[in-house]
Design an enzyme around this catalytic site. Structure first.
Site, PDB file in Angstrom:
ATOM      1  N   ARG A  82       1.834  -5.760  -3.632  1.00  0.00           N
ATOM      2  CA  ARG A  82       1.488  -5.914  -5.179  1.00  0.00           C
ATOM      3  C   ARG A  82       2.636  -6.517  -5.957  1.00  0.00           C
ATOM      4  O   ARG A  82       3.662  -6.651  -5.674  1.00  0.00           O
ATOM      5  CB  ARG A  82       1.537  -4.365  -5.576  1.00  0.00           C
ATOM      6  CG  ARG A  82       0.573  -3.498  -5.235  1.00  0.00           C
ATOM      7  CD  ARG A  82       0.690  -1.925  -5.462  1.00  0.00           C
ATOM      8  NE  ARG A  82      -0.448  -1.095  -4.900  1.00  0.00           N
ATOM      9  CZ  ARG A  82      -0.437  -0.439  -3.851  1.00  0.00           C
ATOM     10  NH1 ARG A  82       0.472  -1.079  -2.517  1.00  0.00           N
ATOM     11  NH2 ARG A  82      -1.536   0.129  -3.281  1.00  0.00           N
ATOM     12  N   HIS A 107      -2.607  -7.775  -2.849  1.00  0.00           N
ATOM     13  CA  HIS A 107      -3.088  -8.677  -1.737  1.00  0.00           C
ATOM     14  C   HIS A 107      -3.672  -9.852  -2.325  1.00  0.00           C
ATOM     15  O   HIS A 107      -4.465 -10.565  -1.761  1.00  0.00           O
ATOM     16  CB  HIS A 107      -4.054  -7.839  -0.768  1.00  0.00           C
ATOM     17  CG  HIS A 107      -3.344  -6.845  -0.175  1.00  0.00           C
ATOM     18  ND1 HIS A 107      -2.016  -6.774   0.167  1.00  0.00           N
ATOM     19  CD2 HIS A 107      -3.856  -5.825   0.567  1.00  0.00           C
ATOM     20  CE1 HIS A 107      -1.634  -5.623   0.842  1.00  0.00           C
ATOM     21  NE2 HIS A 107      -2.778  -4.890   0.874  1.00  0.00           N
ATOM     22  N   HIS A 178      -2.090  -6.817   8.498  1.00  0.00           N
ATOM     23  CA  HIS A 178      -2.469  -5.375   8.048  1.00  0.00           C
ATOM     24  C   HIS A 178      -3.073  -4.566   9.144  1.00  0.00           C
ATOM     25  O   HIS A 178      -4.095  -3.937   8.718  1.00  0.00           O
ATOM     26  CB  HIS A 178      -3.385  -5.417   6.715  1.00  0.00           C
ATOM     27  CG  HIS A 178      -3.118  -4.335   5.420  1.00  0.00           C
ATOM     28  ND1 HIS A 178      -3.548  -3.068   6.126  1.00  0.00           N
ATOM     29  CD2 HIS A 178      -2.771  -4.310   4.618  1.00  0.00           C
ATOM     30  CE1 HIS A 178      -3.262  -2.142   5.203  1.00  0.00           C
ATOM     31  NE2 HIS A 178      -2.683  -3.014   4.300  1.00  0.00           N
ATOM     32  N   ASP A 250       3.321   5.322   1.872  1.00  0.00           N
ATOM     33  CA  ASP A 250       2.691   3.913   1.391  1.00  0.00           C
ATOM     34  C   ASP A 250       4.109   3.283   0.796  1.00  0.00           C
ATOM     35  O   ASP A 250       4.104   2.969  -0.383  1.00  0.00           O
ATOM     36  CB  ASP A 250       1.775   3.990   0.735  1.00  0.00           C
ATOM     37  CG  ASP A 250       0.844   2.794   0.197  1.00  0.00           C
ATOM     38  OD1 ASP A 250       1.408   1.879   0.944  1.00  0.00           O
ATOM     39  OD2 ASP A 250       0.048   2.819  -0.516  1.00  0.00           O
ATOM     40  N   GLU A 313       3.666  -3.130   7.711  1.00  0.00           N
ATOM     41  CA  GLU A 313       3.448  -4.663   7.479  1.00  0.00           C
ATOM     42  C   GLU A 313       4.670  -5.252   7.020  1.00  0.00           C
ATOM     43  O   GLU A 313       5.392  -4.757   6.054  1.00  0.00           O
ATOM     44  CB  GLU A 313       2.482  -4.405   6.065  1.00  0.00           C
ATOM     45  CG  GLU A 313       1.370  -3.656   6.396  1.00  0.00           C
ATOM     46  CD  GLU A 313       0.736  -3.201   4.941  1.00  0.00           C
ATOM     47  OE1 GLU A 313       0.550  -3.975   4.155  1.00  0.00           O
ATOM     48  OE2 GLU A 313       0.434  -1.929   4.943  1.00  0.00           O
TER      49      GLU A 313
END
Length: 349
Positions: A82, A107, A178, A250, A313
């Protein structure tokens, strides 16, 4: 130019055909990749009984990847994760980006790298290089470049990924893979009993929209502490603000590799005996526990549900363009962007 066609992976809505390429080592490990999005589609590794197990979620054909919104197996760029406010200032010029995530940029906006067909520059039994030309102002970013992503499947059962590009202007480059991993098999349900170790003393807290605040916070005494290893489910629903904001994990962890290619994480399955070691030279890793999957139609009739996989990631920290205390994502004109990540598989003792 040599044409490497692979096998047919079906057609896109506009009639173009995508292809599937298989890498294999002498141990029988196989990685299947498509030129649509340079995505990892299948990854077969041996479990403790010697059975070959596909440990990544994906789709049956290119149409599934074209339709899917979860970035399964995707090569994400020009900037992964982001950017707050969907704008980036480079050399005093503000570049406006797509607002595709609650007013922020996720992304790199709507024209994703992983929704394009890449050229295959080189293909051998155990390696493949995908190439994508990204012109000036692509996705709103300055500078043209040719992004190259090389996958190498080695004899130690490691899938190595290398990203290379040389921009003709100063620009943001922050690539990642990802893939959604489930070490019991892509269609085997929850990963909450997978044990994870992260070699990170700190993480970067984010606001309710997953934009980092700029703080680098110690994991000590928090549910974010994976230094000694623990199952994903142990504290995934803890009453802790970052956990509540992310609906689970996350978040970006601050790695201790200091720019060297080193082991940064380990994931151990609870049933198959498969262990995955993660290596990178990048400064951060976003661990995402598939909190927002909700019956995603996957390979072989599978339905991928919430928390049925874990993503690791490797990347620069989210929104690093706006935080001077974060490692910078700017690649200068004429300099080479060159990073490596490896997912290495073995059977636990």
């Amino acid at each position: 130019m040599i044409q490497y066609n692979g096998e047919s992976f079906g057609k896109l809505q506009d009639g173009r055909e995508a292809h599937l390429y298989t890498l294999e080592n002498t141990n029988g490990v196989k990685a299947c990749l498509t030129d649509y999005g340079a995505a990892l589609v299948r990854l077969f590794v041996p479990d403790s009984q010697g059975r070959m197990t596909d440990v990544v979620q994906g789709y049956d054909n290119a149409a599934g990847y074209e339709k899917g919104g979860a970035s399964l197996g995707a090569t994400v760029g020009r900037n992964a994760n982001r950017i707050g406010g969907a704008s980036a200032e480079i050399n005093g010029i503000v570049y406006e980006l797509d607002k595709n995530d609650n007013g922020n940029n996720l992304h790199s906006g709507y024209d994703y790298y992983h929704k394009r067909i890449w050229n295959v520059d080189r293909y051998t039994e155990n390696s493949i290089t995908f190439e994508l030309h990204s012109p000036d102002k692509d996705q709103g970013y300055p500078g043209a470049l040719d992004m190259r992503v090389t996958y190498v499947l080695d004899e130690k059962n490691a899938l190595n990924i290398r990203y290379e590009a040389v921009p003709d202007q100063d620009t943001v480059i922050n690539m990642t893979n990802h893939s959604y991993f489930n070490l019991n098999g892509h269609d085997s349900g929850s990963v909450l009993n997978h044990k994870v170790t992260l070699y990170a003393d700190c993480f970067t807290p984010a606001d309710s929209q997953s934009i980092p605040t700029g703080e680098i916070r110690s994991v000590e005494g928090t549910p974010m502490d994976f230094r000694a290893g623990k199952t994903l489910g142990e504290e995934i629903d803890a009453d802790y603000e970052p956990i509540r904001f992310g609906d689970g994990y996350d978040h970006n962890w601050v790695l201790k590799n200091k720019g060297s290619f080193d082991k940064v994480a380990e994931v151990t399955s609870d049933k198959s005996g498969i262990v995955m070691d993660v290596y990178t030279d990048l400064p951060g890793v976003q661990m995402y526990t598939a909190n927002f999957l909700d019956g995603e139609p996957g390979k072989n009739g599978a339905s991928y549900e919430r928390r049925s996989a874990v993503c690791l990631e490797t990347q620069y920290y989210p929104d690093s363009i706006h935080h001077n205390n974060f490692p910078g994502p700017i690649c200068r004109k004429g300099e080479k962007y060159d990073t490596r990540t490896a997912y290495c598989f073995r059977v636990g003792e």
